[in-house]
Design a protein around this motif. Structure first.
Motif, mmCIF file in Angstrom:
data_model
loop_
_atom_site.group_PDB
_atom_site.id
_atom_site.type_symbol
_atom_site.label_atom_id
_atom_site.label_comp_id
_atom_site.label_asym_id
_atom_site.label_seq_id
_atom_site.Cartn_x
_atom_site.Cartn_y
_atom_site.Cartn_z
ATOM 1 N N ARG A 61 0.829 -1.208 0.000
ATOM 2 C CA ARG A 61 0.000 0.000 0.000
ATOM 3 C C ARG A 61 0.868 1.266 0.000
ATOM 4 O O ARG A 61 0.550 2.250 -0.681
ATOM 5 N N ALA A 62 1.967 1.220 0.739
ATOM 6 C CA ALA A 62 2.890 2.364 0.722
ATOM 7 C C ALA A 62 3.496 2.551 -0.665
ATOM 8 O O ALA A 62 3.734 3.687 -1.109
ATOM 9 N N GLY A 63 3.747 1.432 -1.354
ATOM 10 C CA GLY A 63 4.288 1.510 -2.707
ATOM 11 C C GLY A 63 3.310 2.121 -3.691
ATOM 12 O O GLY A 63 3.701 2.910 -4.565
ATOM 13 N N VAL A 64 2.028 1.783 -3.567
ATOM 14 C CA VAL A 64 1.002 2.385 -4.429
ATOM 15 C C VAL A 64 0.961 3.893 -4.203
ATOM 16 O O VAL A 64 0.919 4.692 -5.151
ATOM 17 N N THR A 65 1.012 4.303 -2.941
ATOM 18 C CA THR A 65 1.025 5.734 -2.616
ATOM 19 C C THR A 65 2.261 6.413 -3.201
ATOM 20 O O THR A 65 2.182 7.509 -3.769
ATOM 21 N N ALA A 66 3.413 5.769 -3.060
ATOM 22 C CA ALA A 66 4.659 6.342 -3.579
ATOM 23 C C ALA A 66 4.617 6.487 -5.091
ATOM 24 O O ALA A 66 5.107 7.476 -5.656
ATOM 25 N N HIS A 301 10.098 -8.317 -6.890
ATOM 26 C CA HIS A 301 8.890 -8.912 -6.310
ATOM 27 C C HIS A 301 7.947 -7.837 -5.763
ATOM 28 O O HIS A 301 6.739 -7.836 -6.068
ATOM 29 N N LEU A 302 8.474 -6.907 -4.972
ATOM 30 C CA LEU A 302 7.634 -5.868 -4.393
ATOM 31 C C LEU A 302 7.035 -4.989 -5.485
ATOM 32 O O LEU A 302 5.852 -4.629 -5.435
ATOM 33 N N TYR A 303 7.834 -4.636 -6.465
ATOM 34 C CA TYR A 303 7.373 -3.799 -7.575
ATOM 35 C C TYR A 303 6.174 -4.432 -8.279
ATOM 36 O O TYR A 303 5.157 -3.769 -8.542
ATOM 37 N N LYS A 304 6.278 -5.710 -8.561
ATOM 38 C CA LYS A 304 5.181 -6.390 -9.255
ATOM 39 C C LYS A 304 3.909 -6.405 -8.404
ATOM 40 O O LYS A 304 2.800 -6.239 -8.929
ATOM 41 N N GLU A 305 4.069 -6.573 -7.102
ATOM 42 C CA GLU A 305 2.893 -6.551 -6.230
ATOM 43 C C GLU A 305 2.267 -5.153 -6.187
ATOM 44 O O GLU A 305 1.046 -5.019 -6.158
ATOM 45 N N VAL A 306 3.094 -4.122 -6.186
ATOM 46 C CA VAL A 306 2.591 -2.747 -6.205
ATOM 47 C C VAL A 306 1.809 -2.493 -7.495
ATOM 48 O O VAL A 306 0.713 -1.904 -7.474
ATOM 49 N N LEU A 307 2.348 -2.936 -8.627
ATOM 50 C CA LEU A 307 1.678 -2.709 -9.912
ATOM 51 C C LEU A 307 0.344 -3.440 -9.973
ATOM 52 O O LEU A 307 -0.649 -2.895 -10.486
ATOM 53 N N LYS A 308 0.302 -4.651 -9.466
ATOM 54 C CA LYS A 308 -0.965 -5.404 -9.460
ATOM 55 C C LYS A 308 -2.008 -4.702 -8.602
ATOM 56 O O LYS A 308 -3.191 -4.665 -8.945
ATOM 57 N N ALA A 309 -1.572 -4.149 -7.481
ATOM 58 C CA ALA A 309 -2.507 -3.467 -6.593
ATOM 59 C C ALA A 309 -2.945 -2.118 -7.160
ATOM 60 O O ALA A 309 -4.104 -1.712 -7.001
ATOM 61 N N ALA A 310 -2.033 -1.413 -7.821
ATOM 62 C CA ALA A 310 -2.334 -0.068 -8.311
ATOM 63 C C ALA A 310 -3.182 -0.089 -9.576
ATOM 64 O O ALA A 310 -4.122 0.705 -9.718
ATOM 65 N N PHE A 311 -2.859 -0.977 -10.492
ATOM 66 C CA PHE A 311 -3.513 -0.972 -11.810
ATOM 67 C C PHE A 311 -3.875 -2.395 -12.229
ATOM 68 O O PHE A 311 -3.325 -2.933 -13.201
#
Length: 436
Positions: A61-66, A301-311
C-alpha cells in the motif's frame, strides 16, 4: 523528476583512442566521476527497512502511494501545454506510467506511442494496453522508416555524444519524438527496472567490491569484440578500486549499475530540448523502493505486487516480462509455468519449439545481409570507418559477411561508432574553435 539532459558535446570526444576502445568494448563509454549516482539525486538515502519490521500488505500500500506521488511530483513541476506522451512498450514501467497518468489527467490528454511491427510482442502488447486504457495510440511501423546516414547522425546530435547504439530502436524513438513534437510532455520509465530491484542481489548474497567489478565486466563487455581492440586494452583499468559508497547504502552491484551503466548508457536515450518526466527517479519513489527490505526488492517482487494493486486491469493483460499478465489466476499461472518448462527442456534437447517473435532490433539487424537500403547504409558507413584506420579492416569485412556468432553485434557497434564520429565532425564544423 523532470530532466534537462546534460551532455558531453566536445567535438574531439570520440576522436580519443582510449574512448573509442571503451565504446567498442562496452557499446558505451564508462566514466567514473567523484559522485557517479547523479541519476539518484532526489534520493534522501534513508536507511533500509528490515523484513521482520514490516507488514507486506502495508508495504504494498505504501508503494502504491509512492507511485502515485511520483507521477504527481512530475506533473506538478509543470505539465506543459501539449499532450502527455508515454512511450508504451509491452513491459512494466511504461504501463505503470500510463496507469498513473490516467489518474491525474483526462484520457483526451494522454497519448501512448509505440514503434515496431505487428507480430512483435512489444508492439502487440502495447496496442492491447492502449486500447484497454482508451487512449490515442500513435504507432510508427519499422517498415515505413527511411534509414539515412543524415537522419541517424541528427539523432545522435539530438541526444548525447557518444550515443550508445544509435542504429535501431533509439532511432525509432527519436522519430516518434520528432513526429509528436516538442510542445508535448514525454514520460520515460528510465531506471524503473533498476530501481525496483532488477539487478539487486538476493538477501543472502554477500558481495565484495572486486567481485562486483568482475561481474559487471562479465555482464557488460560485448561478446566477440576482441578483434576490434588492441591486446593492451584493459576494461577494468579506470574502475575505482574502492566502492562509491558503503554497501549499507546501496549494494555494490547496484552501485555499478546505477553509477555506470544507467548513467552512461541507459540515461543517454533522453533527447535534449524535450520536456521528459522520469517518475521512477523522483524522491517519492526512490525513497520508498531503495529503503525496502532486500528480500522484497529481489527479482522486482515488491514492484510487481505494487503494480498489481495499483492498476489491476492494465496488468491483467500480457507483459513481455514472461509473456503472461501479472494479474492471473492460479490455473493460468500453472499452465504458463508448464509451458516454460517444456520450452526449457526442448531447448536443452535442441528440439524445435516454434519461432520466437522477434523484437524491433532483431528485425532491423536481419536486414544487414539482405539487399536493400539498410544493407547499403551499413556498407557505406563501414567503408568510411575502414578508411579512418581506427578498426581492423579484416574484422569489419568478416562481420559484414556474417562470419562468426557475433557478426550482427559487431556490425551494430562499429556502425554506431562511425555514426558518432560523423556527428562529432558535423558538430565541429558547426561550432568552429580550438579543440580541447
Amino acid at each position: 523528476m523532470t530532466d534537462d539532459v546534460a551532455t558531453e558535446q566536445s567535438a574531439a570526444f570520440l576522436l580519443d583512442a582510449e574512448r573509442i576502445q571503451k565504446y567498442l568494448a562496452f557499446g558505451f563509454v564508462p566514466t567514473y566521476p567523484d559522485e557517479p549516482l547523479t541519476l539518484l539525486a532526489d534520493w534522501s538515502r534513508r536507511p533500509k527497512l528490515r523484513a521482520d519490521e514490516v507488514d507486506v500488505g502495508d508495504l504494498v500500500r505504501a508503494g502504491v502511494t509512492a507511485l502515485h506521488s511520483a507521477i504527481e511530483q512530475c506533473a506538478e513541476r509543470g505539465p506543459g501545454t501539449g499532450q502527455q506522451v508515454v512511450l508504451l512498450s509491452g513491459g512494466l514501467d511504461s504501463r505503470a506510467i500510463l496507469g498513473g497518468l490516467l489518474e491525474h489527467f483526462d484520457r483526451s490528454e494522454v497519448v501512448a506511442a509505440t514503434f515496431g511491427m505487428p507480430g512483435e510482442r512489444d508492439y502487440d502488447f502495447a496496442a492491447a494496453v492502449a486500447a484497454a486504457a482508451g487512449v490515442r495510440h500513435e504507432r510508427l511501423e519499422t517498415a515505413s522508416v527511411e534509414w539515412t546516414t543524415e537522419g541517424l547522425v541528427g539523432s545522435v546530435l539530438a541526444r548525447h555524444l557518444p550515443l550508445p547504439f544509435p542504429f535501431g530502436q533509439r532511432y525509432l524513438s527519436y522519430l516518434l519524438h520528432t513526429r509528436l513534437g516538442r510542445e508535448n510532455t514525454f514520460w520515460d520509465g528510465l531506471c524503473g527496472d533498476a530501481v525496483s530491484g532488477d539487478w539487486a542481489p538476493a538477501e543472502d548474497e554477500v558481495w565484495d567490491w572486486p567481485s562486483a567489478v568482475e561481474d559487471f565486466l562479465k555482464v557488460h563487455l560485448l561478446p566477440g569484440t576482441a578483434p576490434l581492440l588492441p591486446d593492451t586494452f584493459d576494461p577494468a583499468a579506470d574502475i575505482p578500486t574502492e566502492p562509491f559508497h558503503p554497501a549499507e547504502l546501496l549494494t555494490f552491484p547496484e552501485q555499478l549499475d546505477h553509477g555506470v551503466r544507467q548513467r552512461c548508457y541507459t540515461g543517454t536515450r533522453r533527447l535534449r530540448d524535450y520536456r521528459i518526466n522520469t517518475p521512477f527517479l523522483t524522491g517519492a519513489w526512490l525513497d520508498f523502493m531503495l529503503s525496502a527490505p532486500p528480500r522484497y526488492r529481489y527479482d522486482q517482487h515488491l514492484y510487481k505486487e505494487v503494480l498489481k494493486a495499483a492498476f489491476p486491469r492494465l496488468f491483467s493483460l500480457p507483459t513481455t516480462l514472461h509473456g503472461g499478465p501479472l494479474v492471473e489466476s492460479g490455473a493460468s499461472r500453472l499452465a504458463r509455468g508448464a509451458r516454460a518448462r517444456v520450452r526449457k527442456t526442448a531447448d536443452r534437447l535442441r528440439l524445435p519449439t516454434g519461432a520466437a517473435r522477434p523484437d524491433a532490433n532483431a528485425r532491423i539487424r536481419s536486414a544487414y545481409r539482405r539487399p536493400g537500403p539498410i544493407q547499403d547504409l551499413v556498407r557505406a558507413n563501414l567503408t568510411d570507418l575502414a578508411g579512418r584506420d581506427l578498426v581492423d579492416e579484416t574484422a569489419l569485412r568478416s562481420a559484414l559477411a556474417g562470419y562468426g556468432p557475433h557478426a550482427d553485434s559487431l556490425v551494430t557497434i562499429t556502425l554506431g561508432l562511425e555514426l558518432n564520429l560523423k556527428a562529432a565532425e558535423r558538430q565541429a564544423r558547426a561550432e568552429p574553435g580550438p579543440r580541447p
